[in-house]
Design an enzyme around this catalytic site. Structure first.
Site, PDB file in Angstrom:
ATOM      1  N   CYS A 108       4.788  13.374  -7.791  1.00 26.47           N
ATOM      2  CA  CYS A 108       4.010  13.717  -8.290  1.00 26.47           C
ATOM      3  C   CYS A 108       3.627  13.867  -9.434  1.00 26.47           C
ATOM      4  O   CYS A 108       3.092  13.256 -10.268  1.00 26.47           O
ATOM      5  CB  CYS A 108       5.603  14.582  -9.393  1.00 26.47           C
ATOM      6  SG  CYS A 108       5.073  15.947 -10.130  1.00 26.47           S
ATOM      7  N   HIS A 143       0.943  -0.771  -0.075  1.00 28.10           N
ATOM      8  CA  HIS A 143      -0.080   0.284   0.005  1.00 28.10           C
ATOM      9  C   HIS A 143       0.402   1.461  -0.048  1.00 28.10           C
ATOM     10  O   HIS A 143       0.479   1.883   0.193  1.00 28.10           O
ATOM     11  CB  HIS A 143      -0.664  -0.124   1.342  1.00 28.10           C
ATOM     12  CG  HIS A 143      -1.936  -0.985   0.695  1.00 28.10           C
ATOM     13  ND1 HIS A 143      -2.735  -1.709   2.065  1.00 28.10           N
ATOM     14  CD2 HIS A 143      -2.824  -1.753   0.232  1.00 28.10           C
ATOM     15  CE1 HIS A 143      -3.751  -2.252   1.630  1.00 28.10           C
ATOM     16  NE2 HIS A 143      -3.699  -2.822   0.655  1.00 28.10           N
ATOM     17  N   ASN A 188      -4.240 -12.314  15.926  1.00 26.12           N
ATOM     18  CA  ASN A 188      -4.979 -10.861  16.155  1.00 26.12           C
ATOM     19  C   ASN A 188      -5.918 -10.420  17.089  1.00 26.12           C
ATOM     20  O   ASN A 188      -5.919 -11.766  18.346  1.00 26.12           O
ATOM     21  CB  ASN A 188      -6.168 -10.883  14.331  1.00 26.12           C
ATOM     22  CG  ASN A 188      -6.693  -9.482  14.072  1.00 26.12           C
ATOM     23  OD1 ASN A 188      -6.241  -8.275  13.835  1.00 26.12           O
ATOM     24  ND2 ASN A 188      -8.196  -8.768  13.808  1.00 26.12           N
TER      25      ASN A 188
END
Ligand code: BV8
Ligand code: ZN
Length: 242
Positions: free
Chosen positions: A128, A120, A214
């Site tokens: 730019c 990601h 988790n």
């Protein structure tokens, strides 16, 4: 905490020659980096589509950049936690290892991890909109979007927003790592964002033993071989110790 289950997971990981890891914001939570979904999360006061999309940046670059500026300053004061460190030390012992991270905070690199795919992107890089030039940008005194030194165009965070495709090479590498892994460790992700969340099924279909670590159950929990509910900073050092 079930010590027998941790021991089972630890043995699988210790014996594996090919390991893939998928990490999410939960790995950085104990470093003080807010997660996205859940109490106190980054999305708690905003809707993702208001901040993490190219449309949002086009509509109001100053607002979106301000959010990243705030995150960059916050994360600059955060250190890797025992979960990051355990992954970095474990990597050195595994012949074929790949850490696929959804995190953009750079803490896996800071902990010493090297075989990392930041699928990601990274909030420490900018790109730019004008000429596409991309590079590292670590300055913390940029409250407004910086301009490109090459063409004067607007610079954006070099991260993947909703509706944007992931870098093909990074995604291909992550897919292959999941497919070829003997054990896949999925840690600290709510498993809702695609295509990252599909990597768990890819590994499973290819016959890997999948371990999920988790704090809360996720949509993947029912499909993994071993689900350990708890904090990554506590469980990973136990799972990944030699
Ligand atoms: C794509 C930006 C092809 C970077 C992020 C409609 C239109 C367009 C796309 C879609 C659509 N509908 C669906 C999609 C696909 C979309 C998607 O998945 N949406 C979801 C939400 C339904 N995906 C995309 O758009 C992707 N691109 O598909 O391209 C395409 C192209 C055009 C049109 C269609 C498709 C791009 C996805 C990337 C988006 N970018 N962020 C940034 O600023 O950070 S997503 C954001 O979520 C972050 O990147 C983050 O990494 C990611 C996943 O979140 P998690 O890491 O899992 O974090 P979360 O807070 O959710 O969970 C933390 C977990 O940790 C919790 O479970 C918690 O219990 C646990 N935890 C907490 N503390 C601890 C802990 N665990 C252990 N220990 C602890 N201490
Ligand atoms: Zn430029």
């Amino acid at each position: 905490m079930d010590l027998a289950e941790i021991q089972a997971g630890r043995q699988r990981l210790a014996r594996a020659r090919r390991v893939a890891v998928l990490s999410g914001a939960g790995v950085s939570a104990e470093s003080g980096v807010p997660t996205f979904r859940g109490p106190g999360g980054l999305w708690e006061n905003h809707r993702p589509e208001d901040l993490a999309t190219p449309q949002a940046f086009r509509r109001d670059p100053a607002l979106v950049w301000r959010w990243y500026h705030w995150r960059r300053r916050l994360i600059s004061a955060c250190q890797p936690n025992p979960a990051h460190l355990a992954l970095a030390q474990f990597e050195a012992r595994v012949p074929e290892f790949c850490l696929v991270t959804q995190n953009v905070d750079g803490l896996h690199h800071a902990a010493g991890s090297r075989r990392v795919l930041e699928i990601h992107g990274s909030l420490w890089r900018v790109r730019c909109l004008g000429c596409g030039a991309a590079g590292e940008e670590r300055r913390l005194d940029l409250p407004t979007p910086p301009s490109c030194p090459e063409c004067g165009g607007l610079l954006r965070p070099d991260v993947v927003w909703f509706g944007e495709s992931l870098d093909e090479n990074l995604l291909g590498g992550a897919w292959r790592a999941a497919e070829e892994s003997q054990v896949m460790l999925v840690v600290g992700t709510s498993a809702v964002v695609q295509p990252a969340a599909s990597l768990t099924q890819v590994a499973r279909r290819a016959g890997a033993y999948v371990i999920e670590v988790n704090l809360d159950p996720t949509p993947n929990t029912g499909q993994v071989d071993l689900s350990l509910l708890g904090r990554a900073g506590e469980l990973l050092p136990l799972l990944l110790q030699p």
